[in-house]
Design an enzyme around this catalytic site. Structure first.
Site, short mmCIF file in Angstrom:
data_model
loop_
_atom_site.label_atom_id
_atom_site.label_comp_id
_atom_site.label_asym_id
_atom_site.label_seq_id
_atom_site.Cartn_x
_atom_site.Cartn_y
_atom_site.Cartn_z
N CYS A 27 -70.64 98.75 119.27
CA CYS A 27 -70.08 100.04 119.65
C CYS A 27 -68.70 99.83 120.26
O CYS A 27 -68.47 98.87 121.00
CB CYS A 27 -70.99 100.73 120.68
SG CYS A 27 -72.70 100.92 120.14
N LYS A 41 -76.86 102.99 139.54
CA LYS A 41 -76.72 104.32 138.93
C LYS A 41 -76.86 105.41 139.99
O LYS A 41 -77.68 105.30 140.90
CB LYS A 41 -77.78 104.53 137.86
CG LYS A 41 -77.61 103.67 136.63
CD LYS A 41 -78.70 103.98 135.61
CE LYS A 41 -78.51 103.14 134.35
NZ LYS A 41 -78.67 101.70 134.62
N ARG A 52 -87.29 95.78 139.59
CA ARG A 52 -87.04 95.52 138.19
C ARG A 52 -85.83 94.59 138.01
O ARG A 52 -84.93 94.54 138.85
CB ARG A 52 -86.81 96.81 137.39
CG ARG A 52 -85.71 97.71 137.93
CD ARG A 52 -85.95 99.14 137.45
NE ARG A 52 -84.93 100.09 137.86
CZ ARG A 52 -84.92 100.71 139.03
NH1 ARG A 52 -85.87 100.45 139.93
NH2 ARG A 52 -83.98 101.59 139.32
N CYS A 67 -68.70 99.79 124.25
CA CYS A 67 -69.72 98.96 124.91
C CYS A 67 -69.23 98.44 126.25
O CYS A 67 -68.14 97.86 126.35
CB CYS A 67 -70.09 97.80 124.01
SG CYS A 67 -71.31 96.68 124.73
N ASP A 74 -68.58 104.14 130.84
CA ASP A 74 -68.19 103.11 131.80
C ASP A 74 -66.72 102.73 131.63
O ASP A 74 -66.11 102.98 130.58
CB ASP A 74 -69.06 101.86 131.62
CG ASP A 74 -70.52 102.12 131.98
OD1 ASP A 74 -70.75 102.68 133.06
OD2 ASP A 74 -71.40 101.77 131.18
N ARG A 133 -80.67 94.05 140.31
CA ARG A 133 -79.93 95.05 141.09
C ARG A 133 -80.86 95.90 141.95
O ARG A 133 -80.50 96.33 143.04
CB ARG A 133 -79.12 95.93 140.13
CG ARG A 133 -77.99 96.70 140.78
CD ARG A 133 -77.35 97.68 139.78
NE ARG A 133 -77.24 97.15 138.45
CZ ARG A 133 -76.17 96.52 137.96
NH1 ARG A 133 -75.13 96.30 138.75
NH2 ARG A 133 -76.15 96.09 136.72
N TYR A 134 -82.04 96.19 141.43
CA TYR A 134 -83.01 97.04 142.12
C TYR A 134 -84.25 96.20 142.47
O TYR A 134 -84.61 95.30 141.72
CB TYR A 134 -83.41 98.22 141.24
CG TYR A 134 -82.25 99.06 140.78
CD1 TYR A 134 -81.65 99.99 141.62
CD2 TYR A 134 -81.75 98.93 139.49
CE1 TYR A 134 -80.60 100.77 141.19
CE2 TYR A 134 -80.68 99.70 139.04
CZ TYR A 134 -80.11 100.62 139.90
OH TYR A 134 -79.05 101.39 139.47
N ASP A 151 -72.87 104.80 136.35
CA ASP A 151 -73.00 103.46 136.92
C ASP A 151 -71.78 103.23 137.80
O ASP A 151 -70.65 103.15 137.31
CB ASP A 151 -73.06 102.41 135.80
CG ASP A 151 -74.47 101.95 135.53
OD1 ASP A 151 -75.10 101.43 136.47
OD2 ASP A 151 -74.94 102.11 134.40
N ARG A 175 -70.44 95.95 127.76
CA ARG A 175 -70.50 94.49 127.74
C ARG A 175 -69.66 93.92 126.60
O ARG A 175 -69.89 92.80 126.13
CB ARG A 175 -71.95 94.01 127.61
CG ARG A 175 -72.81 94.32 128.83
CD ARG A 175 -74.14 93.55 128.82
NE ARG A 175 -74.91 93.87 130.02
CZ ARG A 175 -76.11 94.46 130.00
NH1 ARG A 175 -76.68 94.81 128.86
NH2 ARG A 175 -76.74 94.72 131.14
N CYS A 210 -75.58 91.84 118.48
CA CYS A 210 -76.13 93.15 118.10
C CYS A 210 -76.00 93.32 116.60
O CYS A 210 -75.17 92.68 115.95
CB CYS A 210 -75.37 94.28 118.80
SG CYS A 210 -75.43 94.27 120.60
#
Length: 365
Positions: free
Chosen positions: A111, A321, A98, A114, A277, A94-95, A314, A116, A107
């Site tokens: 959560c 972000k 990075r 989440c 999100d 995206r950037y 986001d 995702r 995981c």
């Protein structure tokens, strides 16, 4: 079975019933939730839950709710637009400097908020295939502007120390990669897994390793968790924090300040406070941006500068972000002639108490 001695991760509604963490009357609707979104609560985190508190902040993060079946306007399976920036499987670019490298889709704990959640857990692809991993490395090698690789998922620390060491060596062999950042919940979810072998696997010549820890409430930072983080920091691995602003969990000034202080006490620099999100079925846990800004204004006044994260949103659709914290500065119209105004712009600066001051100050102030 006594809930305080349960030996294994809770992975079903039946498991939660056995530990008195959900009501039997809710079993049918929670089975619907579990059929769509993964459940996993480690023994360590389950032991922190007060089953007699209907608003327990640990339970609200991990115990499923029927509200997760309610879809709200704007929610979407890929709320931050990873797919739009994924040139090859496992990579999000995206950037310019990075990339994300999504190694696994599992995981230690899942959560309820989440972003995702549609992509992780049982029944989903668990990890990159060997071929996809090689393609991801080739992509990084072919893009010399990539200075930092962020290992995410899922939780990359779910991999074995042996596999992590291999991955770190592969990344360190790419000349232009200088930083490897690891996003993880594992020190909070299962601190005993932060072993000397795992810590050693993250340290390799040629790159600097950073670990970003996800925690949302000060009660998560138990003595065992603090010791696990100390094993990382004492080995020379710097740590930063990631938290999500969550309704009924950390969306009050006292709790938020306590969380940020706890991070700093652990030698973890507060980094991001994420606005929730637009993941499906998470509206009951999201706050408003206005409330988040007010909390950040309060945090500025009540907590050390070491305790200040960036409050970020986001932008849906993959636009990255944006900092969305409160503004403390505005231009001031003094009514002066144009020439004088051109010589010196004056500003209105708002302090943490809400009082307004002019800068530069009037002569004699």
């Amino acid at each position: 079975m006594n809930r305080h001695t349960q030996p294994s991760t809770l992975r079903s509604v039946t498991d939660l019933l056995a530990q008195d963490l959900v009501a039997r009357a809710d079993q049918a609707v929670l089975d619907e939730v579990a059929a769509r979104y993964a459940i996993a609560i480690t023994p360590h985190l389950a032991g922190l839950i007060d089953p007699d508190d209907p608003g327990d902040p640990i339970a609200r993060q991990f115990v499923p709710s029927s509200k997760e079946l309610v879809a709200s306007a704007g929610e979407r399976p890929d709320p931050i637009g990873d797919d739009a920036h994924s040139p090859v499987p496992g990579i999000v670019h995206r950037y310019p400097d990075r990339v994300l490298l999504k190694l696994v889709h599992v995981c230690a704990v899942y959560c309820r908020f989440c972003f995702r959640r549609e992509m992780v857990g049982p029944g989903k692809e668990s990890a990159l295939s060997d071929a996809a991993y090689r393609d991801a490395l080739d992509y990084i090698r072919a893009h010399p502007d990539v200075w930092e690789v962020i290992l995410t998922g899922g939780d990359p620390l779910m991999l074995s120390p042996r596999r992590l060491k291999e991955i770190m060596a592969d990344l360190a062999a790419i000349d232009h990669v200088k930083i490897v950042r690891i996003h993880t919940r594992l020190p909070v979810a299962d601190p005993a897994r932060i072993t000397p072998q795992l810590v050693n696997a993250l340290r390799i010549h040629g790159v600097t390793t950073w670990v970003a820890l996800h925690a949302n409430h000060p009660r998560e930072l138990t003595q065992e968790v603090r010791a696990a983080c100390a094993r990382l920091v004492d080995a020379g691995i710097p740590m930063v924090s990631q938290s999500v602003l969550l309704r009924g969990i950390n969306d009050d000034a006292v709790t938020l300040a306590a969380l940020m202080r706890a991070f700093v006490e652990c030698r973890i620099k507060p980094y991001y406070l994420h606005h929730g999100d637009l993941a499906p079925g998470t509206a009951h846990l999201r706050t408003t941006l206005a409330h988040g800004q007010e909390l950040m204004r309060s945090l500025r006044g009540r907590a050390s500068g070491l305790c200040q994260p960036d409050y970020v949103l986001d932008i849906p659709g993959g636009h990255g972000k944006a900092p969305v914290g409160p503004q403390f500065l505005a231009t001031h119209d003094s009514g002066a002639p144009d020439q004088e105004a051109a010589e010196e712009t004056r500003y209105r600066v708002i302090d943490y108490c809400g009082d307004v001051h002019l800068y530069p100050p009037d002569t004699g102030d």
